[in-house]
Write a protein that holds these residues in place. Structure first.
Motif, PDB file in Angstrom:
ATOM      1  N   VAL A  66     -17.151  59.416 -92.657  1.00 32.58           N
ATOM      2  CA  VAL A  66     -16.668  60.439 -91.730  1.00 32.58           C
ATOM      3  C   VAL A  66     -16.290  61.675 -92.532  1.00 32.58           C
ATOM      4  O   VAL A  66     -15.580  61.571 -93.537  1.00 32.58           O
ATOM      5  CB  VAL A  66     -15.421  59.916 -90.965  1.00 32.58           C
ATOM      6  N   THR A  67     -16.781  62.840 -92.105  1.00 34.49           N
ATOM      7  CA  THR A  67     -16.368  64.113 -92.707  1.00 34.49           C
ATOM      8  C   THR A  67     -15.537  64.869 -91.682  1.00 34.49           C
ATOM      9  O   THR A  67     -15.966  65.049 -90.541  1.00 34.49           O
ATOM     10  CB  THR A  67     -17.594  64.959 -93.113  1.00 34.49           C
ATOM     11  N   VAL A  68     -14.344  65.284 -92.106  1.00 32.25           N
ATOM     12  CA  VAL A  68     -13.406  65.957 -91.190  1.00 32.25           C
ATOM     13  C   VAL A  68     -13.093  67.356 -91.708  1.00 32.25           C
ATOM     14  O   VAL A  68     -12.895  67.563 -92.904  1.00 32.25           O
ATOM     15  CB  VAL A  68     -12.099  65.132 -91.061  1.00 32.25           C
ATOM     16  N   GLY A  69     -13.050  68.325 -90.786  1.00 30.09           N
ATOM     17  CA  GLY A  69     -12.528  69.663 -91.080  1.00 30.09           C
ATOM     18  C   GLY A  69     -11.223  69.797 -90.320  1.00 30.09           C
ATOM     19  O   GLY A  69     -11.149  69.422 -89.136  1.00 30.09           O
ATOM     20  N   PHE A  70     -10.185  70.309 -90.966  1.00 26.90           N
ATOM     21  CA  PHE A  70      -8.835  70.223 -90.381  1.00 26.90           C
ATOM     22  C   PHE A  70      -8.043  71.502 -90.611  1.00 26.90           C
ATOM     23  O   PHE A  70      -8.114  72.104 -91.694  1.00 26.90           O
ATOM     24  CB  PHE A  70      -8.110  69.034 -91.025  1.00 26.90           C
ATOM     25  N   LEU A  71      -7.315  71.933 -89.578  1.00 24.94           N
ATOM     26  CA  LEU A  71      -6.373  73.058 -89.696  1.00 24.94           C
ATOM     27  C   LEU A  71      -4.977  72.460 -89.796  1.00 24.94           C
ATOM     28  O   LEU A  71      -4.406  72.029 -88.773  1.00 24.94           O
ATOM     29  CB  LEU A  71      -6.479  73.984 -88.474  1.00 24.94           C
ATOM     30  N   PRO A  72      -4.388  72.378 -90.995  1.00 28.83           N
ATOM     31  CA  PRO A  72      -3.137  71.617 -91.179  1.00 28.83           C
ATOM     32  C   PRO A  72      -1.932  72.166 -90.420  1.00 28.83           C
ATOM     33  O   PRO A  72      -1.155  71.406 -89.849  1.00 28.83           O
ATOM     34  CB  PRO A  72      -2.903  71.647 -92.692  1.00 28.83           C
ATOM     35  N   LYS A  73      -1.758  73.491 -90.393  1.00 26.95           N
ATOM     36  CA  LYS A  73      -0.580  74.048 -89.701  1.00 26.95           C
ATOM     37  C   LYS A  73      -0.684  73.856 -88.192  1.00 26.95           C
ATOM     38  O   LYS A  73       0.309  73.604 -87.519  1.00 26.95           O
ATOM     39  CB  LYS A  73      -0.437  75.538 -90.032  1.00 26.95           C
ATOM     40  N   LEU A  74      -1.910  73.996 -87.667  1.00 25.41           N
ATOM     41  CA  LEU A  74      -2.118  73.841 -86.220  1.00 25.41           C
ATOM     42  C   LEU A  74      -2.325  72.372 -85.842  1.00 25.41           C
ATOM     43  O   LEU A  74      -2.381  72.042 -84.659  1.00 25.41           O
ATOM     44  CB  LEU A  74      -3.337  74.668 -85.777  1.00 25.41           C
ATOM     45  N   ASP A  75      -2.466  71.499 -86.858  1.00 26.31           N
ATOM     46  CA  ASP A  75      -2.700  70.065 -86.648  1.00 26.31           C
ATOM     47  C   ASP A  75      -3.911  69.851 -85.734  1.00 26.31           C
ATOM     48  O   ASP A  75      -3.849  69.123 -84.740  1.00 26.31           O
ATOM     49  CB  ASP A  75      -1.443  69.417 -86.050  1.00 26.31           C
ATOM     50  N   LYS A  76      -5.016  70.504 -86.087  1.00 29.78           N
ATOM     51  CA  LYS A  76      -6.190  70.513 -85.221  1.00 29.78           C
ATOM     52  C   LYS A  76      -7.448  70.174 -86.023  1.00 29.78           C
ATOM     53  O   LYS A  76      -7.663  70.723 -87.109  1.00 29.78           O
ATOM     54  CB  LYS A  76      -6.313  71.923 -84.620  1.00 29.78           C
ATOM     55  N   VAL A  77      -8.271  69.279 -85.485  1.00 26.44           N
ATOM     56  CA  VAL A  77      -9.550  68.925 -86.120  1.00 26.44           C
ATOM     57  C   VAL A  77     -10.625  69.898 -85.633  1.00 26.44           C
ATOM     58  O   VAL A  77     -10.799  70.074 -84.428  1.00 26.44           O
ATOM     59  CB  VAL A  77      -9.957  67.472 -85.781  1.00 26.44           C
ATOM     60  N   THR A  78     -11.325  70.556 -86.554  1.00 29.09           N
ATOM     61  CA  THR A  78     -12.363  71.518 -86.168  1.00 29.09           C
ATOM     62  C   THR A  78     -13.768  70.988 -86.466  1.00 29.09           C
ATOM     63  O   THR A  78     -14.740  71.553 -86.009  1.00 29.09           O
ATOM     64  CB  THR A  78     -12.188  72.864 -86.914  1.00 29.09           C
ATOM     65  N   LEU A  79     -13.837  69.921 -87.254  1.00 29.65           N
ATOM     66  CA  LEU A  79     -15.134  69.337 -87.588  1.00 29.65           C
ATOM     67  C   LEU A  79     -14.990  67.824 -87.675  1.00 29.65           C
ATOM     68  O   LEU A  79     -14.042  67.328 -88.279  1.00 29.65           O
ATOM     69  CB  LEU A  79     -15.639  69.885 -88.939  1.00 29.65           C
ATOM     70  N   LEU A  80     -15.906  67.113 -87.050  1.00 34.84           N
ATOM     71  CA  LEU A  80     -15.919  65.655 -87.168  1.00 34.84           C
ATOM     72  C   LEU A  80     -17.373  65.201 -87.160  1.00 34.84           C
ATOM     73  O   LEU A  80     -18.055  65.318 -86.155  1.00 34.84           O
ATOM     74  CB  LEU A  80     -15.137  65.006 -86.014  1.00 34.84           C
ATOM     75  N   GLN A  81     -17.833  64.740 -88.300  1.00 40.61           N
ATOM     76  CA  GLN A  81     -19.203  64.228 -88.415  1.00 40.61           C
ATOM     77  C   GLN A  81     -19.159  62.797 -88.916  1.00 40.61           C
ATOM     78  O   GLN A  81     -18.410  62.483 -89.836  1.00 40.61           O
ATOM     79  CB  GLN A  81     -20.016  65.073 -89.396  1.00 40.61           C
ATOM     80  N   MET A  82     -19.950  61.932 -88.273  1.00 48.08           N
ATOM     81  CA  MET A  82     -19.927  60.537 -88.678  1.00 48.08           C
ATOM     82  C   MET A  82     -21.343  59.990 -88.818  1.00 48.08           C
ATOM     83  O   MET A  82     -22.181  60.225 -87.954  1.00 48.08           O
ATOM     84  CB  MET A  82     -19.159  59.725 -87.645  1.00 48.08           C
ATOM     85  N   ASP A  83     -21.600  59.310 -89.926  1.00 45.43           N
ATOM     86  CA  ASP A  83     -22.879  58.639 -90.134  1.00 45.43           C
ATOM     87  C   ASP A  83     -22.663  57.144 -89.921  1.00 45.43           C
ATOM     88  O   ASP A  83     -21.744  56.574 -90.495  1.00 45.43           O
ATOM     89  CB  ASP A  83     -23.396  58.865 -91.570  1.00 45.43           C
ATOM     90  N   ALA A  84     -23.487  56.531 -89.106  1.00 43.43           N
ATOM     91  CA  ALA A  84     -23.430  55.095 -88.794  1.00 43.43           C
ATOM     92  C   ALA A  84     -22.276  54.782 -87.835  1.00 43.43           C
ATOM     93  O   ALA A  84     -21.373  55.593 -87.640  1.00 43.43           O
ATOM     94  CB  ALA A  84     -23.302  54.251 -90.065  1.00 43.43           C
ATOM     95  N   LYS A  85     -22.339  53.584 -87.249  1.00 43.41           N
ATOM     96  CA  LYS A  85     -21.351  53.202 -86.230  1.00 43.41           C
ATOM     97  C   LYS A  85     -20.193  52.438 -86.858  1.00 43.41           C
ATOM     98  O   LYS A  85     -20.352  51.757 -87.860  1.00 43.41           O
ATOM     99  CB  LYS A  85     -22.019  52.335 -85.165  1.00 43.41           C
ATOM    100  N   LEU A  86     -19.037  52.571 -86.210  1.00 45.99           N
ATOM    101  CA  LEU A  86     -17.837  51.856 -86.657  1.00 45.99           C
ATOM    102  C   LEU A  86     -17.042  51.404 -85.435  1.00 45.99           C
ATOM    103  O   LEU A  86     -17.017  52.119 -84.428  1.00 45.99           O
ATOM    104  CB  LEU A  86     -16.940  52.798 -87.481  1.00 45.99           C
TER     105      LEU A  86
END
Length: 241
Positions: free
Chosen positions: A181-201
């Motif tokens: 899983v690759t995540v992009g995150f805005l720490p002060k706003l506590d917000k995820v801006t990117l979520l990419q996942m390869d394969a199922k979990l």
């Protein structure tokens, strides 16, 4: 292949929850408005930002916000492969789009209408996590260019190998074919801006792996703030403030 040994250590000697060493340098490209080199372990990326400047293609001009463009490339010597990668291949186009969308989520584009911001990112050395390193380098370069942002967007990956969640995968772990899983995150706003996942979990494991990646993003954000603060102090010292 065993990615975590019985002592709980990974192939490169790290613990499952341990990140690779981070290094960063601001102002690596003198001609750019903002630039940075960012390293995550053996992955090394350089980013340069030009703008805000006049829009070159008038058909793309927007009266209410800035146009953000991004170009991602990999140096031919960045991997051990001797194959030449064609410019503009599908993977590069996709990663350019991912970086652009992630950056657009944090840049205050409405403050710079009728202008364009160009972000160039090049991978100098690839050892897994290049996407995350590119986003982190671009964030530093944008901050160096003085571009107004909602928050510092940071990125980190996490995976699941040998029934163990692993933070910040290197190339061997990344290419093992396990879910990551690759995540992009805005720490002060506590917000995820990117979520990419390869394969199922399974859902419960996805939450654990995603939370691990978010913790990595927070640690990178702390490091980036330290780098920016140190850079500001050096500038003040040079100007005699």
């Amino acid at each position: 292949m065993e990615f975590v040994n019985p002592e709980g250590l990974r192939l490169d000697g790290r613990r499952p929850m341990e990140m690779r060493q981070l290094r960063a340098e601001i102002g690596a490209v003198a001609r750019a408005d903002g630039s940075a080199v960012f390293e995550m372990g053996n992955t090394k990326v350089i980013a340069a930002v030009y703008g805000p400047r006049e829009v070159q293609n008038k058909s793309q001009l927007s009266n209410d916000q800035a146009l953000v463009r991004c170009e991602y490339t990999m140096a031919n010597f960045s991997t051990g492969d001797r194959k030449r990668k064609p410019k503009g291949d599908r993977r590069s186009t996709e990663i350019s789009l991912v970086i652009r969308q992630t950056m657009e989520a944090c840049i205050l584009t409405h403050l710079m209408p009728r202008s364009q911001i160009d972000i160039y990112v090049q991978v100098l050395q690839a050892d897994g996590g290049t996407r995350s390193a590119c986003i982190n380098a671009a964030t530093l370069a944008l901050a160096d260019a003085g571009i107004p942002m909602r928050d510092l967007v940071t990125s980190c990956s996490a995976g699941y190998l040998n029934s163990t969640p692993l933070l910040d995968l290197n190339y061997l772990e990344d290419s093992a074919g396990g879910p990551d899983v690759t995540v992009g995150f805005l720490p002060k706003l506590d917000k995820v801006t990117l979520l990419q996942m390869d394969a199922k979990l399974p859902v419960d494991i996805v939450e654990n792996v995603m939370q691990l990646a978010i913790e990595g993003c927070k640690a990178i954000a702390t490091y980036i703030r330290e780098v920016l603060l140190e850079n500001t102090k050096q500038l003040e010292y040079r100007r005699g403030l």
